[in-house]
Enzyme design. Sequence first.
Site, short mmCIF file in Angstrom:
data_model
loop_
_atom_site.label_atom_id
_atom_site.label_comp_id
_atom_site.label_asym_id
_atom_site.label_seq_id
_atom_site.Cartn_x
_atom_site.Cartn_y
_atom_site.Cartn_z
CG LEU A 141 -1.92 -1.27 1.22
CD1 LEU A 141 -2.80 -0.93 2.45
CD2 LEU A 141 -2.94 -1.24 -0.18
CE1 TYR A 168 14.55 3.52 2.04
CE2 TYR A 168 15.81 5.48 1.10
CZ TYR A 168 14.93 4.41 0.95
OH TYR A 168 14.43 4.24 -0.33
#
Length: 378
Positions: A67, A198
């Site tokens: 999503l 990240y």
Amino acid sequence: MLSGMRVCVPSAATIFGSLCHGCRSPSRCSQFRGISWSPRLISRWNSRDSVDLPTEDNPRILITGGLGQLGVGLAEILRKLYGTENVILSDIKKPPPEVYRNGPFVYADVLDYKNLRELVVNNRITWLVHYSALLSVVGEANVALARKINITGLHNVLDLALESCLRLFVPSTIGAFGPTSPRDPAPDLCVQRPRTIYGVSKVHGELMGEYLHHKYGLDFRCLRYPGVISANTQPGGGTTDYAVKIFHDALSTGHHECYLRPDTRLPMMHIGDCHRATVEFMQAPECQLSLRTYNIAAMSFTPEEVATEIRKHLPHLKVTYNPDPVRQTIADSWPVRFDDSNARRDWGWKSTFGLEELVSDMLSSIYEKRTNAGLPVS
């Protein structure tokens, strides 16, 4: 050798219902975990009455983190190629009604190995696309959570792909590079050393996937995405998000406040090119791949350049600049351009959207969405 390890050869693939695809010699896959699985059905789409057994031309695909910005669009393309019932979207959030209507959706938490294993076994998955991750800015604000999702979740997926002989796609990013990397252009192989959780997690994923490929034959595939620009999803906490928000602001208020300097140049890509690159890469025979991780490129631009192009359509757009120290520091450590010559040579990658085409498409798409929703257009 670890206890419980099994070799995945053609006879074993028949026994376990898992096929290792490609044109190399038979892949060797290992089982690291001895977790039992429940026979319960996860989805109404996985009954033998409604689904053919997977073949090389008809893979069964699971998308984690479905999503986010990329999952729904990729699922739509893959369903057109391989059949609606053969592409299963998953996430930990409840999807909007149209996602349920468009094809199979299941709950999947990448931190829950047993849950993932049940999904793979019960749905006879052969390809896994792993999109679950916290992006650069959000990750810096919550390092512990980013470490869990981006690294622990990745390890669950790697172990599962190795155990079940899956073709595994894990995206990487421009964030996998750091301030000591070559910036213009950044090649596939160079010093990386990123300075965000990240980026660190993405380099870790690249290296772990390559290691498991060389040691055990895992069919691991990874593309370093530029900043991806889409009209279909809102910004999700990345450093390049301004390049999406500026289009929404241009058509809503006519004013955009940019958190980067006007001359900050970064690699960017239209989501259509991103999806196409992913599909073409996943379809490529293994014998064509000289690397496990490739750069892909389309264009590079600055906030000032994209604003100038938007003004050709909306002359009233006003842009002010208020650089955010965190995002600006991150952007300054990233490449200005990607060298994607290996992807072009090995599996025929070629982008189709330049800056002019991207701006026209984004403005047209967002204008249509706002009009259909009854929202004012600037």
